[in-house]
Motif scaffolding. Structure first.
Motif, short mmCIF file in Angstrom:
data_model
loop_
_atom_site.label_atom_id
_atom_site.label_comp_id
_atom_site.label_asym_id
_atom_site.label_seq_id
_atom_site.Cartn_x
_atom_site.Cartn_y
_atom_site.Cartn_z
N LEU A 1 0.87 -1.17 0.00
CA LEU A 1 0.00 0.00 0.00
C LEU A 1 0.91 1.23 0.00
CD1 LEU A 1 -2.36 -1.20 2.84
CD2 LEU A 1 -3.06 -0.89 0.48
N LYS A 2 0.67 2.16 -0.93
CA LYS A 2 1.49 3.37 -1.00
C LYS A 2 0.60 4.60 -1.00
CE LYS A 2 5.93 2.09 -2.85
NZ LYS A 2 5.68 0.72 -3.41
N ASP A 3 0.78 5.43 0.02
CA ASP A 3 0.11 6.73 0.11
C ASP A 3 -1.40 6.60 -0.13
OD1 ASP A 3 0.09 9.43 0.60
OD2 ASP A 3 0.34 9.96 -1.52
N LYS B 1 -8.41 7.60 1.71
CA LYS B 1 -9.82 7.24 1.49
C LYS B 1 -10.68 8.34 2.08
CE LYS B 1 -13.30 4.77 0.23
NZ LYS B 1 -13.54 4.32 -1.15
N VAL B 2 -11.45 8.96 1.21
CA VAL B 2 -12.30 10.07 1.63
C VAL B 2 -13.76 9.68 1.43
CG1 VAL B 2 -12.83 12.51 1.30
CG2 VAL B 2 -10.50 11.68 0.92
N TYR B 3 -14.53 9.78 2.48
CA TYR B 3 -15.97 9.53 2.34
C TYR B 3 -16.68 10.86 2.24
CZ TYR B 3 -15.13 4.73 3.74
OH TYR B 3 -14.69 3.44 3.78
N ASP B 4 -17.54 10.95 1.26
CA ASP B 4 -18.29 12.19 1.06
C ASP B 4 -19.59 12.08 1.83
OD1 ASP B 4 -19.12 14.58 0.17
OD2 ASP B 4 -18.85 14.16 -1.97
N MET B 5 -19.65 12.70 2.99
CA MET B 5 -20.85 12.60 3.82
C MET B 5 -21.70 13.86 3.66
SD MET B 5 -20.24 9.68 5.29
CE MET B 5 -20.73 9.28 6.96
N GLY B 6 -22.06 14.15 2.45
CA GLY B 6 -22.88 15.34 2.21
C GLY B 6 -22.06 16.60 2.37
N ALA B 7 -22.31 17.33 3.45
CA ALA B 7 -21.67 18.63 3.65
C ALA B 7 -20.16 18.48 3.87
CB ALA B 7 -22.31 19.36 4.83
N GLU B 8 -19.78 17.54 4.73
CA GLU B 8 -18.35 17.42 5.03
C GLU B 8 -17.76 16.16 4.43
OE1 GLU B 8 -17.58 16.73 9.13
OE2 GLU B 8 -19.63 16.06 9.52
N LYS B 9 -16.45 16.23 4.24
CA LYS B 9 -15.73 15.06 3.74
C LYS B 9 -14.97 14.43 4.91
CE LYS B 9 -14.94 16.71 -0.99
NZ LYS B 9 -16.29 16.38 -1.41
N VAL B 10 -15.15 13.09 5.04
CA VAL B 10 -14.46 12.40 6.13
C VAL B 10 -13.23 11.72 5.55
CG1 VAL B 10 -14.66 10.62 7.88
CG2 VAL B 10 -16.64 12.07 7.34
N ARG B 11 -12.08 12.06 6.12
CA ARG B 11 -10.84 11.43 5.65
C ARG B 11 -10.57 10.22 6.53
NH1 ARG B 11 -8.00 14.23 2.19
NH2 ARG B 11 -8.72 16.33 1.70
N ALA B 12 -10.99 9.06 6.06
CA ALA B 12 -10.83 7.86 6.86
C ALA B 12 -9.38 7.39 6.85
CB ALA B 12 -11.75 6.76 6.35
N LEU B 13 -8.75 7.50 5.70
CA LEU B 13 -7.33 7.15 5.60
C LEU B 13 -6.61 8.33 4.98
CD1 LEU B 13 -7.44 3.45 4.33
CD2 LEU B 13 -7.00 4.26 6.66
N ASN B 14 -5.47 8.64 5.56
CA ASN B 14 -4.83 9.89 5.21
C ASN B 14 -3.35 9.65 4.90
OD1 ASN B 14 -4.81 12.58 4.76
ND2 ASN B 14 -5.41 13.19 6.83
N GLY B 15 -3.09 8.90 3.85
CA GLY B 15 -1.71 8.64 3.48
C GLY B 15 -1.10 7.46 4.21
N VAL B 16 -1.62 6.27 3.96
CA VAL B 16 -1.12 5.06 4.63
C VAL B 16 -0.12 4.35 3.71
CG1 VAL B 16 -1.74 2.77 5.47
CG2 VAL B 16 -3.16 4.74 6.05
N ASP B 17 1.05 4.05 4.25
CA ASP B 17 2.01 3.20 3.54
C ASP B 17 2.17 1.93 4.36
OD1 ASP B 17 3.11 4.91 1.34
OD2 ASP B 17 3.47 6.24 3.06
N LEU B 18 2.01 0.79 3.72
CA LEU B 18 2.13 -0.46 4.47
C LEU B 18 2.53 -1.58 3.52
CD1 LEU B 18 1.54 -1.84 7.29
CD2 LEU B 18 -0.72 -2.37 6.37
N THR B 19 3.49 -2.35 3.94
CA THR B 19 3.90 -3.50 3.15
C THR B 19 3.83 -4.74 4.04
OG1 THR B 19 5.39 -2.15 1.84
CG2 THR B 19 5.74 -4.52 1.76
#
Lengths: 406, 240
Positions: free
Chosen positions: B6-8, B11-29
């Motif tokens: 996983l590189k950078d 994951k952004v969820y669009d919850m109507g008015a606001e955007k929820v950043r569930a994942l914000n730049g995850v790197d994992l091997t």
């Protein structure tokens, strides 16, 4: 193979909610049962009628007076069709092999203390046997001599023999037709029902005797039945008769015919069109039943999709593609409607058989293959049509949402 | 390159008015054969990460390569194929099909893999034997205990020989004794060479893994070997 598996899954799901499945298919069951019952009865009728009509042959023709009513209840003009017309046709139209007039009436027959009113008493001439392919079995039919010399004779059907208790040898016995005595000279062959008339419950008298019996006016509206020389002659004979009768009835060119000539084909067509419209009307009703049944299926499939949201999620998580889920639910809907169609088919056939048995002298029910194919085809179409929306809804579910669904 | 790369990942969820950043730049091997616990409080993004790794969801941005396949480029039915062949899911709530016996539940992935009935039977039976349920094959989920149900679910996850065994709070609905049994089973499966990734918020469950990844606010904040990895490494090291 995934397809077969889907079928198994569908059956298991339907079995899991057995009562619900049965109630859901009730609409389809009723619809299909109704159509099959009607088709089986109508087909039985049609089959029998066609058989009987083909018995009189392709050269048979029937001429009747046609009373036009310009206003309801008001007879515009008394139209006549007489034996004189018949004799003119016989003499002047080439291609007419033989002809008999026929007047129908009712009267009571008496023999000693026995009384019986047959289905009809028919006044005819010596040609009846050959024109109608309906012959005497015992004794003889009237001859030209009987008619000319106004012999008081009668030919009766087998049922009349029984009803009057004439015994094994009815020939020569004197019976009363109304108040007129007549000697039984012949017994007609057994033929059963024909076009709603019991041909065994008839009595034939010479045409002039019938006029005495039913009154002179009865002679104004007779039926003329005839045989043409050959099938090819039917159309030209029909045209020539039309011309002759128009001339004899002094109809101006603008006036429509005041009589009607039907050939065997036309009679068959008429009957078929009547039976066809019965089938069409029932078909319409059944269409509505199938529509309602289909909506029931759609409804229950939507419930099923909602109930099984998690199952759909699990299936997707382990690798089911959209089309796998779509097909699973579609097959479930189609199975539901096909099972309904199958039950409806059996029920409808049973209903047809029982109905045909309950009505005396009714021909046996007959389910043609096309009706079976039609019933299943329609059921499948209903299943697909009303199943596609719930199935598509299931297939589009997001696996994460579906797995979280409570 | 690892089995999971996983590189950078965002994951952004669009919850109507606001955007929820569930994942914000995850790197994992994650390498083949690893035993990884992903930890984090609720809202840390661990479930979202789990869904992405399991190909139930796709990232908003970033790249995910699973076993050499760039997952973010796949369409819906290809993702279904990946879930079928590469991933074995174990859920907190078991997610077995009701009114369906253990054998049929375990067969489920193989149906979508297109195996014949006889092959499915055979493999499902073996998988159930592997998790110790050889005698319960024809029991339906409601006739099994919680621990047994989870074993059926593990057998279902294993039956198509996936690259990764992915477990989301696998002991969340079990009592502690049963939890230990299930974790012992995971340990055993790892010993046998399976790659295991589990999501949990319980530290003692995470202790079974060899590596612990801690998430907070959609980011990896720590990624360390566990005490167990240390002891195992010591045990494995030749004594000189």
């Amino acid at each position: 193979m995934v397809f077969l598996e889907n079928f198994r899954i569908a059956l298991a799901a339907l079995r899991a909610n057995l009562m619900r499945s049965i109630l859901t298919t009730l609409g389809i069951i009723i619809g299909v049962a109704a159509v099959i019952a009607v088709v089986s009865i109508v087909q039985g009728l049609q089959y029998t009628i066609t058989q009987q009509l083909q018995g009189v042959g392709a050269t048979f023709m029937l001429i009747q007076a046609k009373t036009e009513r310009s206003f309801p209840g008001m007879i515009a003009r008394q139209v006549k069709l007489t034996y004189e017309d018949g004799r003119a046709v016989e003499q002047k139209v080439a291609g007419v092999k033989m002809l008999t007039p026929a007047i129908f009436g009712r009267a009571t027959l008496k023999y000693k203390d026995r009384k019986h009113t047959p289905a009809a008493i028919i006044g005819v001439n010596e040609n009846w046997q050959d024109v109608n392919n309906h012959t005497v079995e015992k004794g003889r039919f009237f001859s030209k001599l009987d008619l000319e010399n106004r012999h008081k004779v009668v030919v009766i059907g087998t049922k009349v023999v029984d009803e009057l208790s004439l015994g094994p040898d009815p020939l020569g016995k004197e019976i009363y037709v109304n108040i007129y005595p007549a000697t039984v000279i012949g017994v007609m062959e057994h033929k059963g029902q024909s076009l709603g008339l019991d041909t065994d419950d008839l009595a034939f008298v010479p045409f002039d005797s019938a006029l005495n019996l039913f009154g002179r006016n009865a002679g104004d509206q007779v039926q003329l039945r005839l045989q043409a020389d050959s099938a090819e002659m039917v159309e030209p004979v029909k045209d020539n008769i039309t011309r002759l009768l128009r001339q004899r009835h002094r109809l101006p060119a603008a006036e429509p015919d005041d009589f009607q000539i039907q050939t065997q084909d036309e009679i068959l067509d008429t009957i078929n069109s009547i039976l066809g419209s019965i089938t069409a009307v029932v078909g319409g009703v059944v269409g509505i039943a199938l529509l309602v049944g289909g909506i029931g299926i759609m409804n229950i499939m939507l419930v099923s999709v909602t109930e099984r949201t998690r199952e759909i999620g699990v299936r997707k998580a382990v690798g089911a593609r959209r089309q796998d889920v779509l097909i699973q639910f579609l097959i479930e809907a189609v199975t539901l409607s096909l099972v309904g169609g199958g039950i409806g088919l059996l029920l409808g056939y049973g209903l047809g058989v029982v109905t045909a048995k309950l009505i005396p002298n009714f021909p046996p029910a007959h389910v043609p293959l096309w009706a079976v194919v039609l019933a299943f085809g329609f059921s499948a179409i209903v299943g697909i049509f009303f199943g596609i929306y719930p199935a598509a809804k299931a297939s589009r579910l997001d696996p994460i949402d579906a797995l979280r669904y409570e | 390159m690892g089995l999971i790369d996983l590189k950078d990942i965002h994951k952004v969820y669009d919850m109507g008015a606001e955007k929820v950043r569930a994942l914000n730049g995850v790197d994992l091997t994650v390498e083949r054969g690893e035993y990884v616990a992903i930890m984090g409080s609720s809202g840390s993004g661990k479930s979202t990460l789990m869904n992405l790794v399991g190909c139930l969801d796709t990232p908003s941005s970033g790249s995910y390569v699973l076993n050499g396949v760039a997952v973010q480029e796949l369409d819906d039915s290809q993702l279904a194929g990946i879930r079928n062949k590469e991933i074995g899911f174990v859920f907190q709530t078991f997610n077995l099909l009701a009114r369906t016996d253990a054998l049929h539940n375990v067969e489920l992935p193989l149906i979508y893999a297109g195996l014949s009935r006889a092959d499915r039977r055979d493999r499902a039976r073996k998988a159930l034997e592997k998790v110790g349920l050889g005698t319960r094959m024809h029991h339906q989920p409601n006739e099994l205990s919680g621990g047994q149900r989870q074993r059926v679910a593990i057998a279902r996850a294993l039956v198509n020989d996936p690259s990764i065994l992915l477990a989301d709070e696998p002991t969340g609905n079990l009592d502690s004794a049963t939890s230990e049994e299930i974790m012992a089973l995971f340990d055993e499966l790892h010993q046998a060479g399976n790659t295991v990734v589990l999501v949990t918020h319980e530290p003692d469950i995470a202790e079974h893994a060899w590596r612990r990844v801690l998430l907070k606010d959609g980011k990896v904040i720590s990624d360390q070997p566990t005490a167990r990895a240390g002891s195992a490494a010591t045990a494995a090291a030749p004594v000189s």
